[in-house]
Enzyme design. Sequence first.
Site, PDB file in Angstrom:
ATOM      1  N   ALA A   1       0.846  -1.200   0.000  1.00  0.00           N
ATOM      2  CA  ALA A   1       0.000   0.000   0.000  1.00  0.00           C
ATOM      3  C   ALA A   1       0.880   1.248   0.000  1.00  0.00           C
ATOM      4  O   ALA A   1       2.008   1.225   0.493  1.00  0.00           O
ATOM      5  CB  ALA A   1      -0.886  -0.007   1.237  1.00  0.00           C
TER       6      ALA A   1
ATOM      7  N   GLY B   1       0.674  -5.021   1.315  1.00  0.00           N
ATOM      8  CA  GLY B   1      -0.499  -5.159   0.462  1.00  0.00           C
ATOM      9  C   GLY B   1      -0.185  -5.890  -0.842  1.00  0.00           C
ATOM     10  O   GLY B   1      -1.073  -6.511  -1.438  1.00  0.00           O
TER      11      GLY B   1
ATOM     12  N   GLU C   1      -0.493  -9.407  -0.115  1.00  0.00           N
ATOM     13  CA  GLU C   1      -1.924  -9.686   0.026  1.00  0.00           C
ATOM     14  C   GLU C   1      -2.585  -9.781  -1.346  1.00  0.00           C
ATOM     15  O   GLU C   1      -3.452 -10.624  -1.582  1.00  0.00           O
ATOM     16  CB  GLU C   1      -2.590  -8.591   0.869  1.00  0.00           C
ATOM     17  CG  GLU C   1      -2.069  -8.590   2.303  1.00  0.00           C
ATOM     18  CD  GLU C   1      -2.654  -7.465   3.115  1.00  0.00           C
ATOM     19  OE1 GLU C   1      -2.304  -6.303   2.834  1.00  0.00           O
ATOM     20  OE2 GLU C   1      -3.473  -7.734   4.009  1.00  0.00           O
TER      21      GLU C   1
ATOM     22  N   GLU D   1       3.865  -4.826   7.809  1.00  0.00           N
ATOM     23  CA  GLU D   1       2.955  -3.822   8.376  1.00  0.00           C
ATOM     24  C   GLU D   1       3.192  -3.609   9.861  1.00  0.00           C
ATOM     25  O   GLU D   1       3.066  -2.491  10.376  1.00  0.00           O
ATOM     26  CB  GLU D   1       1.494  -4.228   8.147  1.00  0.00           C
ATOM     27  CG  GLU D   1       1.014  -4.082   6.710  1.00  0.00           C
ATOM     28  CD  GLU D   1       1.237  -5.322   5.866  1.00  0.00           C
ATOM     29  OE1 GLU D   1       2.099  -6.150   6.244  1.00  0.00           O
ATOM     30  OE2 GLU D   1       0.571  -5.476   4.833  1.00  0.00           O
TER      31      GLU D   1
HETATM   32  C1  HSC Z   1       0.532  -2.014   3.603  1.00  0.00           C
HETATM   33  O1  HSC Z   1       0.878  -2.551   2.581  1.00  0.00           O
HETATM   34  C2  HSC Z   1      -0.830  -2.140   4.201  1.00  0.00           C
HETATM   35  C3  HSC Z   1      -1.603  -3.261   3.593  1.00  0.00           C
HETATM   36  O2  HSC Z   1      -1.649  -4.344   4.492  1.00  0.00           O
HETATM   37  C4  HSC Z   1      -3.029  -3.038   3.237  1.00  0.00           C
HETATM   38  C5  HSC Z   1      -3.660  -1.761   3.296  1.00  0.00           C
HETATM   39  C6  HSC Z   1      -5.134  -1.837   3.069  1.00  0.00           C
HETATM   40  C7  HSC Z   1      -5.818  -0.592   3.404  1.00  0.00           C
HETATM   41  C8  HSC Z   1      -7.270  -0.710   3.638  1.00  0.00           C
HETATM   42  C9  HSC Z   1      -7.828   0.469   4.281  1.00  0.00           C
HETATM   43  C10 HSC Z   1      -9.263   0.364   4.749  1.00  0.00           C
HETATM   44  N1  HSC Z   1       4.547   3.562   0.012  1.00  0.00           N
HETATM   45  O3  HSC Z   1      13.423   2.581   0.615  1.00  0.00           O
HETATM   46  P1  HSC Z   1      13.774   3.148  -0.699  1.00  0.00           P
HETATM   47  C11 HSC Z   1       9.248   5.058  -1.437  1.00  0.00           C
HETATM   48  S1  HSC Z   1       1.614  -0.986   4.445  1.00  0.00           S
HETATM   49  C12 HSC Z   1       4.964   4.745  -0.441  1.00  0.00           C
HETATM   50  O4  HSC Z   1      14.719   4.285  -0.781  1.00  0.00           O
HETATM   51  P2  HSC Z   1      14.960   0.632  -1.415  1.00  0.00           P
HETATM   52  C13 HSC Z   1      10.309   5.627  -0.513  1.00  0.00           C
HETATM   53  O5  HSC Z   1       9.777   6.596   0.337  1.00  0.00           O
HETATM   54  C14 HSC Z   1       3.050  -0.970   3.445  1.00  0.00           C
HETATM   55  N2  HSC Z   1       6.264   5.001  -0.758  1.00  0.00           N
HETATM   56  O6  HSC Z   1      14.246   2.013  -1.720  1.00  0.00           O
HETATM   57  C15 HSC Z   1      11.289   6.191  -1.518  1.00  0.00           C
HETATM   58  O7  HSC Z   1      10.726   7.394  -1.980  1.00  0.00           O
HETATM   59  P3  HSC Z   1      11.634   8.644  -2.461  1.00  0.00           P
HETATM   60  C16 HSC Z   1       3.877  -2.180   3.657  1.00  0.00           C
HETATM   61  C17 HSC Z   1       7.145   4.016  -0.608  1.00  0.00           C
HETATM   62  O8  HSC Z   1      15.204   0.040  -2.739  1.00  0.00           O
HETATM   63  C18 HSC Z   1      11.237   5.201  -2.652  1.00  0.00           C
HETATM   64  O9  HSC Z   1       9.991   4.527  -2.507  1.00  0.00           O
HETATM   65  N3  HSC Z   1       5.094  -2.054   2.916  1.00  0.00           N
HETATM   66  C19 HSC Z   1       6.768   2.758  -0.131  1.00  0.00           C
HETATM   67  O10 HSC Z   1      16.089   0.820  -0.479  1.00  0.00           O
HETATM   68  C20 HSC Z   1      12.349   4.186  -2.645  1.00  0.00           C
HETATM   69  O11 HSC Z   1      12.380   3.572  -1.367  1.00  0.00           O
HETATM   70  C21 HSC Z   1       6.237  -1.633   3.487  1.00  0.00           C
HETATM   71  O12 HSC Z   1       6.322  -1.361   4.653  1.00  0.00           O
HETATM   72  C22 HSC Z   1       5.402   2.539   0.172  1.00  0.00           C
HETATM   73  N4  HSC Z   1       4.942   1.361   0.597  1.00  0.00           N
HETATM   74  O13 HSC Z   1      13.870  -0.203  -0.619  1.00  0.00           O
HETATM   75  C23 HSC Z   1       7.418  -1.524   2.546  1.00  0.00           C
HETATM   76  N5  HSC Z   1       7.875   1.976  -0.066  1.00  0.00           N
HETATM   77  O14 HSC Z   1      12.364   8.151  -3.670  1.00  0.00           O
HETATM   78  C24 HSC Z   1       8.174  -0.257   2.796  1.00  0.00           C
HETATM   79  C25 HSC Z   1       8.899   2.733  -0.506  1.00  0.00           C
HETATM   80  O15 HSC Z   1      10.636   9.696  -2.728  1.00  0.00           O
HETATM   81  N6  HSC Z   1       9.256  -0.047   1.857  1.00  0.00           N
HETATM   82  N7  HSC Z   1       8.472   3.963  -0.834  1.00  0.00           N
HETATM   83  O16 HSC Z   1      12.530   8.941  -1.301  1.00  0.00           O
HETATM   84  C26 HSC Z   1      10.459  -0.658   1.968  1.00  0.00           C
HETATM   85  O17 HSC Z   1      10.689  -1.476   2.826  1.00  0.00           O
HETATM   86  C27 HSC Z   1      11.538  -0.243   1.009  1.00  0.00           C
HETATM   87  O18 HSC Z   1      11.240   1.035   0.523  1.00  0.00           O
HETATM   88  C28 HSC Z   1      11.702  -1.204  -0.191  1.00  0.00           C
HETATM   89  C29 HSC Z   1      12.673  -0.553  -1.244  1.00  0.00           C
HETATM   90  C30 HSC Z   1      12.321  -2.502   0.308  1.00  0.00           C
HETATM   91  C31 HSC Z   1      10.408  -1.456  -0.869  1.00  0.00           C
END
Ligand code: HSC
Length: 694
Positions: free
Chosen positions: A62, A103, A106, A126
Site C-alpha cells: 500500500a 499489500g 496480500e 505492516e
Molecule cells: C501495507 O501494505 C498495508 C496493507 O496491508 C493493506 C492496506 C489496506 C488498506 C485498507 C484500508 C481500509 N509507500 O526505501 P527506498 C518510497 S503498508 C509509499 O529508498 P529501497 C520511498 O519513500 C506498506 N512510498 O528504496 C522512496 O521514496 P523517495 C507495507 C514508498 O530500494 C522510494 O519509494 N510495505 C513505499 O532501499 C524508494 O524507497 C512496506 O512497509 C510505500 N509502501 O527499498 C514496505 N515503499 O524516492 C516499505 C517505498 O521519494 N518499503 N516507498 O525517497 C520498503 O521497505 C523499502 O522502501 C523497499 C525498497 C524494500 C520497498
Amino acid sequence: MSVAITMRGDIGVLTLDSPPVNALGHALRRDLARCLEEAYARPELRALLLVSARAGIFSAGADIKEFDHAGPQLAPGLGELIDRIESGPLPVVALLDGVTLGGALELALGCHYRLVSPRASLGLPEIKLGLLPGAGGTQRLPRLVGARQAVEMVLGGEPVTGEAALRHKLADARVPQVDTLEQALAWMRNAPGGLAPRRVSSLPALAPQAVAEAAHEAAIRPVGSAPAREAALLCLVAAQGPYEAGRALEHDWFARLRDGPEARALRYAFFAERPRAPSGDASARRIDQVAVIGAGTMGTGIVICLAEAGLPVLWHDVDADCLAQGRARVRQHFDRQVSRKRLTPGHADQFASAVTTVGDMADIAQADLVIEAVFEDMEVKRGVFRQLDRILKPGAILGTNTSTLDVNRIAHATRRPPDVVGLHFFSPAPVMPLLEIVRGEATHADVVAAMQGLARRLRKIAVVAGVCDGFIGNRMWHQYLRQAALLVQEGAMPMEVDAALREWGFAMGPFQVADLAGLDVGYSIRQRQRSETPERPWPDWLDRVSESGRLGLKGGSGIHAYPDGGRQPQRDAEVEAMIAAASREAGASPRAIPAGEIVERCLHALIAEAARLLEEGIAASAADVDAVFLAGYGFPRWRGGPCYSADVSGLPAVVAALRRRAANEEPQFWQPAELLVRLARQGARLQDHGREAA
Ligand code: HSC
C-alpha cells in the site's frame, strides 16, 4: 497509466509500472481495476498473469503516503480489488520477481497461483509500521501456510526468500531468473492439471488453539507497537473461525491502528530514515577500491561492512600484529555468520578474500576512498592525513571515522580539504545501521553525494551533519547523559534513571549505554568539554567512577556492576557511595525524583539541543535529527524521534517548560533556541522544518 494490459495468445499480461516501487496507491488500484474488467470482458482470454515492470520489485505494498489522507478509502479499495481478483472469472497468476511486501503480498494471496524467482522476497512488514495486514493478509496467509509461519510473518514482519515461500506453500513454483516473463507464461501453458481458480479464502480455517500454540513456540523479537502486536494476534486467532468474520475484524483494526499515535509516529520514522536526495553528483567520484587505515575495533568493523557490500578493501595498520589480529577477527566474523546460517560458506570466503592487508601505506596509493579509523586523537589523525595527502592519487576521497573531532582541522592537515569528509560509523559497525556523514566547511558536494551513495551500498541510514563537537548524535547524547548524571547528583540512583527511560521506551538506559560504550571514552571527551564548554558542567561523580578504574561493561564494572561476566546491570554499592560523597561536596541535598520528571528533563535536553542544531544548520532537517536518534541511540520508534515527540507534546508547551527550567538552572543551556520559539509562535511543527530541503 500505471498498469498496462498486453495479450500473449490466450493469456492477458497485466504489468504494474508505477515508479519507484509500484506502491498500490489510488491511481494504480484504479488502473488495475480497469485493466481487470477489460480482460474479463475478452472472451478469448483463458488466464491472466500479473507482473511488474520494475526490476527487482513486484511492489512495496500500500502507498504509505496515503495513510494520512483519504487515499486508501478511495474506490477501489485494495481489499475490494483483491476480492474481485479472487472471485473473478479467470485464473490469475502473480509473478513475484523481487520484493513483494505488505499489500502486494496480500494482492498475490488473492491471485490463484504464485510464482517466485530466485530474487523474490515476500513479507508482511505492516507490524513495523504499527499496523497489521489490512487487505485480507491475516486471514488468507494462515489458511495457506499454517499458524506457525503466519504468526512469524505477521508478528515478526521479516520477509522470506522465494525458496522459503515454496517450502511453506506460499508459492506454487519457481521460475529461473532469466526471461522470467516467458518462463511464467510457459509454466501457465503447461500447468499440471490446468489452471483452475484456487481461492485461498475458501481453504479451511485454522484449528482451534493453533495460533496460541504457534505464538508460544515462535520466539519473535517485539517490533512496531504494542497495540498492533495485540491486534495482529487477535486477527490471526480469528482465522480459526469463518473467513468473513475474520476479515471484518481485520478491517476494523487496520483503520483503528492507522489513525493511532503509534502508527503515525512509525510512518514518520519510516520516511525520516529514507535516503535524502544528494546535492552533488555522486558519479563524479567513482568508488571501486577502498582502503582502511587502522585495525582496532572500529577499523575492523568498517572493513567487514565494506567487504560485505562487495567492495575490495586494502587494509593497513602501522602495527603488523594488530593488523594480523584484525584480519583473524574479520575471518571469525564471517565464520560466525556461516554457523548462524546468515551466510553461505561461499559468500564468507568471497567476503574474506575481498580484504587485502598491506604493510606499507604507499600500497594504497590508487584507492578511490580511504577511511581512517585510528585512535581518536587530533594530532594522531592529522599525522595520518598528512601522510595520506602525500600518497593518494588526485581525486581520492579521504574519510575520517571520528565521533567528535573537528573535521575541518583534520582536513587542513592536507592540501585537499574539499576531498576530506567525516564518516562517523557507530559501534559495532557491522550491526549499527547509522552513518553520520560529516560535511567540513570545504567538503565538495560531490564528495558528500558519493558518501551518500556508499551508505546505500553498505545498507546504512545516512545523515549529513555539519562540523561541531559530537556532530548531531553525540552532541545531543552528551546533553542527555549530562542531565541524567545531574539527576543522579540530585538524588536519583543510576538504576532508577535507566529504568525510567527504558520504561518510556528507550532500548537501554543512558548509563547502560555509557557502560557499553566504555567509560574511558566518555571520560576523555568530558575532560575536553570541561575546558571548552565550562557553562555546561558535568557532575563530578561520573569522573570519579572512571577514575576508580571502572571501564564499563568491557571491564566487568562501570556505573553499574556486571557480576560474573553478565550483561545485566546491577546496583553497585561502591558507586553509590562515590555518588553520595560527590553530591555532598557539590552541596546537593538528595531528594526523591519521580520517573516522569526524569524522563521529561532528559527529553527536554534532547529537544533543546536538537533545536540549536537546526538553527545552526548542523542538521538540515528535524527528520535528520530524528533518524539519527532512532537508528543510532535506541530512541523508541513508536514515538517518532525527539523532534517528533516535541511536536506531539506541542511546541508552545515545550517552550514554556524550557523557559521555566532556564529561570531556575543553567539559563544558557535551557533557554530555548529562537527557532523553537518562532515555530511555537507560528503554530508550526518542528518535523516540517527543513522538509523541503530533505
Ligand atoms: C501495507 O501494505 C498495508 C496493507 O496491508 C493493506 C492496506 C489496506 C488498506 C485498507 C484500508 C481500509 N509507500 O526505501 P527506498 C518510497 S503498508 C509509499 O529508498 P529501497 C520511498 O519513500 C506498506 N512510498 O528504496 C522512496 O521514496 P523517495 C507495507 C514508498 O530500494 C522510494 O519509494 N510495505 C513505499 O532501499 C524508494 O524507497 C512496506 O512497509 C510505500 N509502501 O527499498 C514496505 N515503499 O524516492 C516499505 C517505498 O521519494 N518499503 N516507498 O525517497 C520498503 O521497505 C523499502 O522502501 C523497499 C525498497 C524494500 C520497498
